[in-house]
Write a protein that holds these residues in place. Structure first.
Motif, PDB file in Angstrom:
ATOM      1  N   GLU A 120      -6.152 -11.309  -5.688  1.00  0.00           N
ATOM      2  CA  GLU A 120      -7.409 -11.752  -5.081  1.00  0.00           C
ATOM      3  C   GLU A 120      -7.973 -12.960  -5.805  1.00  0.00           C
ATOM      4  O   GLU A 120      -7.830 -13.107  -7.033  1.00  0.00           O
ATOM      5  CB  GLU A 120      -8.435 -10.624  -5.069  1.00  0.00           C
ATOM      6  CG  GLU A 120      -8.728  -9.999  -6.408  1.00  0.00           C
ATOM      7  CD  GLU A 120      -9.661  -8.802  -6.287  1.00  0.00           C
ATOM      8  OE1 GLU A 120     -10.047  -8.468  -5.162  1.00  0.00           O
ATOM      9  OE2 GLU A 120     -10.005  -8.218  -7.327  1.00  0.00           O
ATOM     10  N   LYS A 179      -2.201  -6.020  -5.848  1.00  0.00           N
ATOM     11  CA  LYS A 179      -3.284  -6.716  -5.137  1.00  0.00           C
ATOM     12  C   LYS A 179      -3.562  -8.033  -5.841  1.00  0.00           C
ATOM     13  O   LYS A 179      -3.721  -8.083  -7.068  1.00  0.00           O
ATOM     14  CB  LYS A 179      -4.544  -5.852  -5.128  1.00  0.00           C
ATOM     15  CG  LYS A 179      -5.700  -6.426  -4.310  1.00  0.00           C
ATOM     16  CD  LYS A 179      -6.852  -5.425  -4.252  1.00  0.00           C
ATOM     17  CE  LYS A 179      -7.987  -5.929  -3.396  1.00  0.00           C
ATOM     18  NZ  LYS A 179      -9.099  -4.968  -3.298  1.00  0.00           N
ATOM     19  N   SER A 183      -6.958  -9.814   3.394  1.00  0.00           N
ATOM     20  CA  SER A 183      -8.347  -9.858   3.872  1.00  0.00           C
ATOM     21  C   SER A 183      -8.822 -11.298   3.812  1.00  0.00           C
ATOM     22  O   SER A 183      -8.274 -12.122   3.069  1.00  0.00           O
ATOM     23  CB  SER A 183      -9.264  -8.951   3.037  1.00  0.00           C
ATOM     24  OG  SER A 183      -9.399  -9.455   1.723  1.00  0.00           O
ATOM     25  N   GLU A 185      -7.571 -12.212  -0.370  1.00  0.00           N
ATOM     26  CA  GLU A 185      -6.749 -11.267  -1.112  1.00  0.00           C
ATOM     27  C   GLU A 185      -5.527 -10.889  -0.292  1.00  0.00           C
ATOM     28  O   GLU A 185      -5.563 -10.900   0.942  1.00  0.00           O
ATOM     29  CB  GLU A 185      -7.533 -10.011  -1.483  1.00  0.00           C
ATOM     30  CG  GLU A 185      -7.992  -9.172  -0.310  1.00  0.00           C
ATOM     31  CD  GLU A 185      -8.680  -7.894  -0.749  1.00  0.00           C
ATOM     32  OE1 GLU A 185      -8.612  -7.552  -1.938  1.00  0.00           O
ATOM     33  OE2 GLU A 185      -9.278  -7.222   0.119  1.00  0.00           O
ATOM     34  N   PRO A 198      -3.248 -15.954  -0.948  1.00  0.00           N
ATOM     35  CA  PRO A 198      -4.622 -16.366  -1.253  1.00  0.00           C
ATOM     36  C   PRO A 198      -4.840 -17.862  -1.057  1.00  0.00           C
ATOM     37  O   PRO A 198      -3.999 -18.679  -1.438  1.00  0.00           O
ATOM     38  CB  PRO A 198      -4.776 -15.958  -2.724  1.00  0.00           C
ATOM     39  CG  PRO A 198      -3.874 -14.771  -2.870  1.00  0.00           C
ATOM     40  CD  PRO A 198      -2.686 -15.084  -2.003  1.00  0.00           C
TER      41      PRO A 198
END
Length: 357
Positions: free
Chosen positions: A123, A121, A210, A161, A33
């Motif tokens: 983010e 995950k 992403s 993320e 990140p």
């Protein structure tokens, strides 16, 4: 093998098309990140893009030394175990053979097993980050910004993320021939044998990520493209001033080259504008010449080149030395000790003789 496993993971998990598989195990730690990645279009006419990692984070390309304080939240996503039996025929088979990374000659199928276990995950807290970045500006002197700005094919992106493993993971690939009764089996003979290959990689390896694209303004302000329809890149410089401004600037440059000649012309701006427009927009043809006001025996326009007089500037407007212009003139007028004057056919010849009449 790693690229094939991450592609398959993204395909099965999905994320509205925003999730991107990590292409290489050696670069997996660069997709964290707030890391910066470059989105590259494969060609100008294609919508397909590839992502390349960089050694920089968002803070590195901003003015100031203040750290970015936006937090990163983490949670368990799923427990991932995948077993696939894939044919090597067709275009998809060719791509799989490239991703596997070793010779599969003599095989028509691949049995693929990826054991990622529980993946998490991570983010960025987007609302907090957006508030914090309202007072920050891009440093155009940074090498990454400078190089990306020169390229029409690259867009700077921020990783928002990442999806990581939580334990040591293994990837196993078996190659062989499809059987008639079993989903997949190896033919164990002297001509064609099944082969396998396995790799193990450590915990906390990023397998997908992403991004948000960056749209950077000319003054250094920037925006995070938080919606799929928003497009990143660099703001383009404006194309220039209006046509009227360009006309006035060109007129000024042309007539200030010879102040002595300009002094002989009327000081009216309207007169200069008309003269400039007539000269550049009307065709310099015989039919454009209007000498009806001249009586019999009046001066006539001739081509001075035919009288061994070289090209030179027109005595009225000061222009006429370029190769594309032919300066005519009058042999019955004199100027500055010369027994002739150079005059353009349109409109200078008429204007000169109106003045001296």
């Amino acid at each position: 093998m790693f690229a094939a496993a991450t592609k398959n993971f993204v395909k099965q998990v999905g994320d509205g098309g925003r999730l991107v598989p990590v292409p290489s195990l050696s670069e997996a730690d660069r997709y964290q990140p707030l890391s910066l990645v470059i989105k590259k279009r494969t060609c100008l006419l294609s919508k397909k893009s590839k992502f390349a990692s960089t050694p920089f984070t968002l803070k590195d390309i901003l003015h100031g030394e203040k750290e970015i304080s936006a937090g990163v939240s983490s949670y368990q996503l799923l427990n991932y175990e995948d077993k696939s039996d894939v044919s090597l025929n067709g275009r998809r088979g060719n791509q799989i053979m490239n991703d596997v990374g070793f010779d599969v000659a003599g095989s028509d199928s691949i049995a693929f097993k990826a054991s990622f276990g529980i993946v998490t995950k991570h983010e960025v807290e987007v609302p907090t980050l957006l508030k914090e970045l309202t007072t920050r500006k891009i440093n155009f002197d940074h090498c990454l910004v400078h190089q990306s700005r020169k390229s029409r094919m690259e867009i700077l992106c921020v990783v928002m993320e990442s999806i990581r493993t939580t334990r040591q993971c293994s990837l196993t690939v078996h190659t062989g021939m499809r059987g008639e009764t079993m989903r997949f089996h190896f033919i164990e003979d002297q001509n064609c044998k099944g082969r396998d290959k396995a790799i193990v990689f450590p915990a906390h390896t990023t397998i997908a990520f992403s991004v948000f694209e960056l749209y950077i303004h000319l003054d250094g302000n920037f925006e995070l493209c938080v919606t799929p329809v928003s497009k990143g890149g660099f703001e383009k410089e404006k194309s220039g001033s209006s046509s009227l401004t360009k006309l006035r600037r060109l007129k000024s440059n042309l007539f200030h080259r010879n102040k002595r000649v300009v002094a002989t012309i009327a000081n009216s701006d309207a007169y200069l504008e008309d003269l400039f427009t007539d000269y550049y927009e009307k065709a310099a043809s015989m039919t454009d010449l209007s000498t009806s006001y001249l009586g019999e025996g009046s001066h006539i326009r001739i081509n001075l080149l035919n009288n061994n007089i070289p090209k030179g500037p027109c005595v009225l407007c000061g222009m006429g030395s370029s190769k594309r212009e032919t300066v005519y003139g009058c042999l019955e007028c004199s100027f500055n000790g010369q027994k002739y004057v150079r005059l353009h056919a349109v409109p200078c010849f008429d204007l000169w003789h109106k003045r001296v009449k």
